[in-house]
Design an enzyme around this catalytic site. Sequence first.
Site, mmCIF file in Angstrom:
data_model
loop_
_atom_site.group_PDB
_atom_site.id
_atom_site.type_symbol
_atom_site.label_atom_id
_atom_site.label_comp_id
_atom_site.label_asym_id
_atom_site.label_seq_id
_atom_site.Cartn_x
_atom_site.Cartn_y
_atom_site.Cartn_z
ATOM 1 N N ALA A 188 0.841 -1.191 0.000
ATOM 2 C CA ALA A 188 0.000 0.000 0.000
ATOM 3 C C ALA A 188 0.881 1.249 0.000
ATOM 4 C CB ALA A 188 -0.906 -0.018 1.233
ATOM 5 N N GLN A 222 1.226 3.491 2.142
ATOM 6 C CA GLN A 222 1.862 3.679 3.446
ATOM 7 C C GLN A 222 2.486 2.377 3.963
ATOM 8 O OE1 GLN A 222 2.659 6.306 5.221
ATOM 9 N NE2 GLN A 222 1.866 7.618 3.604
ATOM 10 N N SER A 223 2.970 1.553 3.055
ATOM 11 C CA SER A 223 3.552 0.266 3.439
ATOM 12 C C SER A 223 4.853 0.430 4.220
ATOM 13 C CB SER A 223 3.821 -0.566 2.177
ATOM 14 O OG SER A 223 4.638 -1.674 2.468
ATOM 15 N N ASN A 224 4.887 -0.111 5.432
ATOM 16 C CA ASN A 224 6.126 -0.154 6.205
ATOM 17 C C ASN A 224 7.137 -1.083 5.547
ATOM 18 O OD1 ASN A 224 5.178 1.466 8.494
ATOM 19 N ND2 ASN A 224 3.833 -0.273 8.907
ATOM 20 N N CYS A 277 7.501 -1.676 2.323
ATOM 21 C CA CYS A 277 8.123 -1.003 1.186
ATOM 22 C C CYS A 277 9.189 -0.026 1.658
ATOM 23 C CB CYS A 277 7.061 -0.285 0.355
ATOM 24 S SG CYS A 277 6.044 -1.396 -0.658
#
Length: 327
Positions: free
Chosen positions: A71, A73-75, A77
């Site tokens: 997403a 706001q992916s941690n 990524c």
Amino acid sequence: MTEIRRYHLAHLPTPLEPMNRLSAVLGGPRLWIKRDDQTGLATGGNKTRKLEFLIADALAEKASVVLTVGAPQSNHCRQTAAAAARAGLECVLVLRGSALPREQWGGNLLLDALLGARLWWSGDRDPLDALEDAAVKERAAGRRPYVIPYGGSNAVGASAYALAFEELRDQMQAQSLSFDRIVFASSSGGTHAGLVAGARARDFEGQILGISVDKTGGHLRETVVALLNPTAERLGWDLDLGPADVHVEDGYLGGGYGVVTPAEREAVRLVARTEGILLDPVYTGKAMAGLMGLVRSGQIGAEETVLFWHTGGTPALFAYTEDLLAE
């Protein structure tokens, strides 16, 4: 046993601390916290442990670029971009949905850009299809891609949390501690599967309980179960793991993934104001809301000693300002 390669990224062991003030406020069990928000890579988080093994695997395969998906706001990524930068690899992040205007690039998305990741947006397409296409284009451009799945959740990544349980066991022995339950946010299943395998391998008698943040219990259980035995086999552990080993609580999904509920808002605020510890609105806030709900309903008894495994996510706080400050 597959050779276990590791590229050191994390500050380990992460702290194991009591939450005395939160325990007193809730009037229930003795609560402890395992601080994987302190793993140290671009504000830390649980994915850093997984990436130690995934990046080592990418380097062994002579990759020049790593790709993953998540997403906006992916941690995962954000930590993948940081790990790639540390290892001297390029990074492509395939993000779900349509491109956001630059003025909305807060939280993890801002850090993705600062870390030098190239961003692809999936638009209306399935993000996994977009990830596959991105890998094909990287290969066509003469680069050697290494694809990391959602959350780093394959047997390579999950093995990191099987070994993390050994770290916890050593800390428990040093402090003469035992836990009745270990509670954490569960989504892509790798952390969950690793902890289950590690707990079984070390004869842990407590419950490993994942609080689902985006899947109903049956779907999440299937995801975790599929990872259990491949993870154990990769580590050379002769375990027979199955559905009975996987415990999921899905009663705190609220509006679903990334939707902040009043219960999450309360959890984030209460832990900040009693312990000075920051939870995030997507994963750990929902997991703590679940833990608090189970305590208040009596499903977790007042006599228990419970560990909350903090999986990180601090940057996402800055993308959810209105939700977290709402009354």
